[in-house]
Write an enzyme that holds these catalytic residues in place. Structure first.
Site, short mmCIF file in Angstrom:
data_model
loop_
_atom_site.label_atom_id
_atom_site.label_comp_id
_atom_site.label_asym_id
_atom_site.label_seq_id
_atom_site.Cartn_x
_atom_site.Cartn_y
_atom_site.Cartn_z
N PHE A 134 0.85 -1.18 0.00
CA PHE A 134 0.00 0.00 0.00
C PHE A 134 0.89 1.24 0.00
O PHE A 134 1.81 1.34 0.81
CB PHE A 134 -0.90 -0.03 1.24
CG PHE A 134 -2.01 0.98 1.21
CD1 PHE A 134 -3.17 0.73 0.51
CD2 PHE A 134 -1.88 2.17 1.89
CE1 PHE A 134 -4.19 1.66 0.49
CE2 PHE A 134 -2.90 3.12 1.87
CZ PHE A 134 -4.06 2.86 1.17
N ASP A 211 2.01 -4.82 8.69
CA ASP A 211 0.86 -3.94 8.58
C ASP A 211 -0.37 -4.85 8.50
O ASP A 211 -0.50 -5.67 7.58
CB ASP A 211 0.97 -3.07 7.33
CG ASP A 211 -0.15 -2.03 7.26
OD1 ASP A 211 -1.25 -2.32 7.76
OD2 ASP A 211 0.07 -0.95 6.69
N TYR A 236 -10.64 1.75 10.86
CA TYR A 236 -11.89 2.04 10.13
C TYR A 236 -12.27 0.96 9.11
O TYR A 236 -13.30 1.05 8.49
CB TYR A 236 -11.83 3.40 9.45
CG TYR A 236 -10.62 3.67 8.58
CD1 TYR A 236 -10.53 3.17 7.30
CD2 TYR A 236 -9.57 4.45 9.06
CE1 TYR A 236 -9.42 3.40 6.51
CE2 TYR A 236 -8.45 4.70 8.28
CZ TYR A 236 -8.37 4.17 7.01
OH TYR A 236 -7.28 4.41 6.23
N LYS A 237 -11.42 -0.04 8.94
CA LYS A 237 -11.75 -1.11 7.99
C LYS A 237 -12.55 -2.19 8.73
O LYS A 237 -13.66 -1.95 9.14
CB LYS A 237 -10.47 -1.63 7.34
CG LYS A 237 -9.85 -0.56 6.44
CD LYS A 237 -8.48 -0.92 5.93
CE LYS A 237 -7.95 0.22 5.03
NZ LYS A 237 -6.50 0.19 4.89
N ARG A 393 -12.94 -4.90 -6.41
CA ARG A 393 -12.66 -5.54 -5.13
C ARG A 393 -13.96 -5.69 -4.32
O ARG A 393 -14.74 -4.74 -4.22
CB ARG A 393 -11.66 -4.66 -4.38
CG ARG A 393 -11.04 -5.28 -3.17
CD ARG A 393 -9.92 -4.41 -2.63
NE ARG A 393 -10.42 -3.12 -2.14
CZ ARG A 393 -9.76 -2.36 -1.27
NH1 ARG A 393 -8.60 -2.74 -0.80
NH2 ARG A 393 -10.27 -1.21 -0.88
C1 PLP Z 1 -5.82 1.37 4.60
C2 PLP Z 1 -4.36 1.19 4.76
C3 PLP Z 1 -3.59 2.16 5.40
C4 PLP Z 1 -4.25 3.43 5.83
O1 PLP Z 1 -3.42 4.34 6.44
P1 PLP Z 1 -4.05 5.63 7.11
O2 PLP Z 1 -2.89 6.30 7.71
O3 PLP Z 1 -5.07 5.17 8.10
O4 PLP Z 1 -4.71 6.43 6.05
C5 PLP Z 1 -2.24 1.90 5.57
N1 PLP Z 1 -1.68 0.75 5.13
C6 PLP Z 1 -2.41 -0.19 4.50
C7 PLP Z 1 -1.78 -1.45 4.04
C8 PLP Z 1 -3.78 0.01 4.29
O5 PLP Z 1 -4.49 -0.91 3.65
#
Ligand code: PLP
Length: 434
Positions: A134, A211, A236-237, A393
Site C-alpha cells: 500500500f 501492517d 476504520y476497515k 474488489r
Molecule cells: C488502509 C491502509 C492504510 C491506511 O493508512 P491511514 O494512515 O489510516 O490512512 C495503511 N496501510 C495499509 C496497508 C492500508 O491498507
C-alpha cells in the site's frame, strides 16, 4: 477446502437460516436495498455507536467537562481499546495501543526498529518492502529515510523494494535492518505466512514489522506466537471504527523498554503531569502515545471492536474466518459460472486459505478498466470498490454479509455485463475517492 459449488438462491437462503453467526448482522445499521461489500475499506455503522457517542458528548463532555479525563476513564481509553484489539490479533493486552493513524504508527515503529538495530548492528541501513505494498507504507518509509539521511545525502538509509518471494530471499541475504510487509495484500487479498516470513527475517538478523490493515478483524492472527517485532493496523476497515478512526500499534513486550520512537509527545512521557522540560519515555507500550487522542473517535472505535468481540461466544475469529472463506468461494463460483474469464479474471488466490476476507477480479479489455462497471454496480445497490489499474474488489465481512447477498451480487454483476448497463457516460466519471 474443496471448491464451492454453485448454489441456487434458495440454497443460499437455507445457509443463512442455519448460520450460527447470522444474528451478528443485527448489530449494524445497513441501509435498505444495499449489499455492502466494502467493509474492507470502511466498516459499516454499529447500531451501538450513535448512542455511545451521544453519551460521550452529552454526559461525559457536556456534563463532566474536564473531570471526565479521570471520572469517565478517558485517559485510559487508548490502552483499554488497545487491549480489546489484542485479543483479535493474538497479542498480550499490554502490547497494543490505539493511537494516531496507520501511517503515523508505521513511521514510529520503523524509526524505533531502525534505532534498535543502530545500537547493535549499525552497518544495517536497508529497509525492505514490496513494490506493490500500500503506497502510504512506502511513502512513510521514504520520508523517514530522507529525514534520517539529512539533506543532500546520497548514502545512508535506503528502501529496497522486492517483487516476490525470490526477491525477498535475495534482499534478506544482503542483511537488511528490517522488513515491513502488509500481511493481507490490499489489492488481491493474498496472505503472507506470518510465522514463516517472520522466522526467515529473524534468521537474517533483521526485524519484522507487519501492517495488519486488511488482517485485523478479518483473519485469525497470532502475532506473539509468530514472534513479530512490531505491527500497525487500521481502525476504520474491519474494526468498524468509523471514517478516520484511530489506528493501533503493537510492540512486542521484549522490545518495549528499549524501543525509542521519535514522536516523543507529552502523553508518551513517563510523567506527563509533572511537566518536566526533558522527555523521558513512559515504560511499556505507552511511550508509543504521542499527543491527546480523540475521545469521540476512540469511543466509536470501541463500539466497532465490540461488534467483533460479540463473535467470541460463537467461535470468535476462527468461526468468522470460516464463514468469510465460504462466502468468498461461493462468490468466485457464482461469478465464474456466469461471466467468462476474458471479461472478469480472478485476481485473488483461488485457495481460500491463501486469501484474506476479500475477492478481487481484474477487468478484461471489453470492460475498459472496470471502473464504470463498479459505478454501475454501486448504482444498482451493490457496493464494492475499484483499485487502479483494473481491479474490482469485493469484501466479505462475515459479521453482516449473507449468503443471499453473495448470490444477488453475482447476479447483478452478470446482468450489468450481459446488458452492457455499465457502458454509459455517467458511470465513467471518476470521483476523487474510488
Ligand atoms: C488502509 C491502509 C492504510 C491506511 O493508512 P491511514 O494512515 O489510516 O490512512 C495503511 N496501510 C495499509 C496497508 C492500508 O491498507
Amino acid at each position: 477446502m474443496p471448491d464451492a459449488a454453485v448454489l441456487s438462491r434458495a440454497q443460499c437462503a437455507a445457509r443463512d437460516a442455519h448460520d450460527p453467526l447470522f444474528g451478528l448482522r443485527a448489530q449494524f445499521h445497513l441501509p435498505e436495498g444495499v449489499i455492502y461489500l466494502d467493509g474492507n475499506s470502511l466498516g459499516p455503522l454499529p447500531r451501538a455507536t450513535p448512542a455511545r457517542l451521544a453519551q460521550v458528548l452529552n454526559a461525559e463532555w457536556g456534563e463532566g467537562l474536564i473531570r471526565s479525563w479521570n471520572s469517565a476513564g478517558w485517559i485510559d481509553l487508548s490502552a483499554r481499546v488497545g487491549a480489546k484489539i489484542s485479543t483479535l490479533i493474538g497479542a498480550a493486552p499490554d502490547e497494543v495501543l490505539v493511537a494516531d493513524t496507520t501511517s503515523i504508527n508505521l513511521f514510529k515503529v520503523l524509526a524505533a526498529a531502525l534505532d534498535l538495530q543502530a545500537r547493535t548492528r549499525p552497518e544495517r541501513t536497508v529497509l525492505v518492502s514490496e513494490r506493490h505494498n500500500f503506497p502510504t507504507d512506502l511513502y512513510m518509509a521514504q520520508g523517514l529515510a530522507q529525514l534520517l539521511n539529512g539533506p543532500g545525502e546520497t548514502s545512508g538509509y535506503e528502501l529496497v523494494l522486492v517483487d516476490d518471494d525470490a526477491g525477498l530471499r535475495q534482499a534478506l541475504a544482503d542483511g537488511p535492518a528490517l522488513v515491513f510487509l502488509t500481511h493481507v495484500d490490499y489489492r488481491t487479498g493474498r496472505i503472507h505466512d506470518m510465522a514463516d516470513v517472520t522466522r526467515r527475517v529473524h534468521a537474517a538478523g533483521a526485524l519484522m514489522i507487519w501492517d495488519l490493515a486488511h488482517s485485523a478483524g478479518a483473519v485469525p492472527l497470532a502475532l506473539s506466537q509468530a514472534g513479530a517485532d512490531f505491527a500497525v493496523g487500521c481502525g476504520y476497515k474491519y474494526l468498524n471504527g468509523g471514517p478516520g478512526a484511530p489506528a493501533f500499534v503493537y510492540v512486542a513486550r521484549r522490545h518495549q523498554d528499549a524501543a525509542h520512537q521519535p514522536l516523543s509527545g507529552w502523553l508518551g512521557h513517563a510523567a506527563p503531569f509533572a511537566f518536566e522540560p526533558n522527555y523521558r519515555p513512559a515504560p511499556g507500550i505507552m511511550r508509543f502515545q504521542c499527543g491527546t487522542p480523540s475521545i469521540v473517535a476512540l469511543s466509536a472505535l470501541e463500539c466497532g471492536v465490540d461488534s467483533l468481540l460479540a463473535a467470541l461466544p460463537l467461535g470468535g475469529m476462527e468461526a468468522l474466518r470460516e464463514k468469510s472463506v465460504a462466502l468468498g468461494e461461493l462468490f468466485i463460483a457464482l461469478v465464474e459460472d456466469q461471466v467468462g474469464p476474458d471479461v472478469l479474471a480472478l485476481a485473488s488466490p483461488r485457495a481460500g486459505d491463501a486469501r484474506g476476507s476479500q475477492v478481487s477480479f481484474a477487468a478484461g479489455a471489453a470492460l475498459g478498466n472496470g471502473y464504470a462497471l463498479m459505478q454501475a454496480l454501486i448504482d444498482a445497490g451493490v457496493i464494492g470498490d475499484f483499485r487502479a489499474p483494473n481491479i474490482l474488489r469485493f469484501g466479505f465481512c462475515p459479521l453482516y454479509v449473507r449468503y443471499v447477498d453473495v448470490w444477488d451480487a453475482a447476479a447483478a454483476i452478470a446482468q450489468l455485463i450481459s446488458e452492457r448497463t455499465w457502458d454509459q457516460p455517467r458511470f465513467q466519471q471518476q470521483a476523487t475517492v474510488t
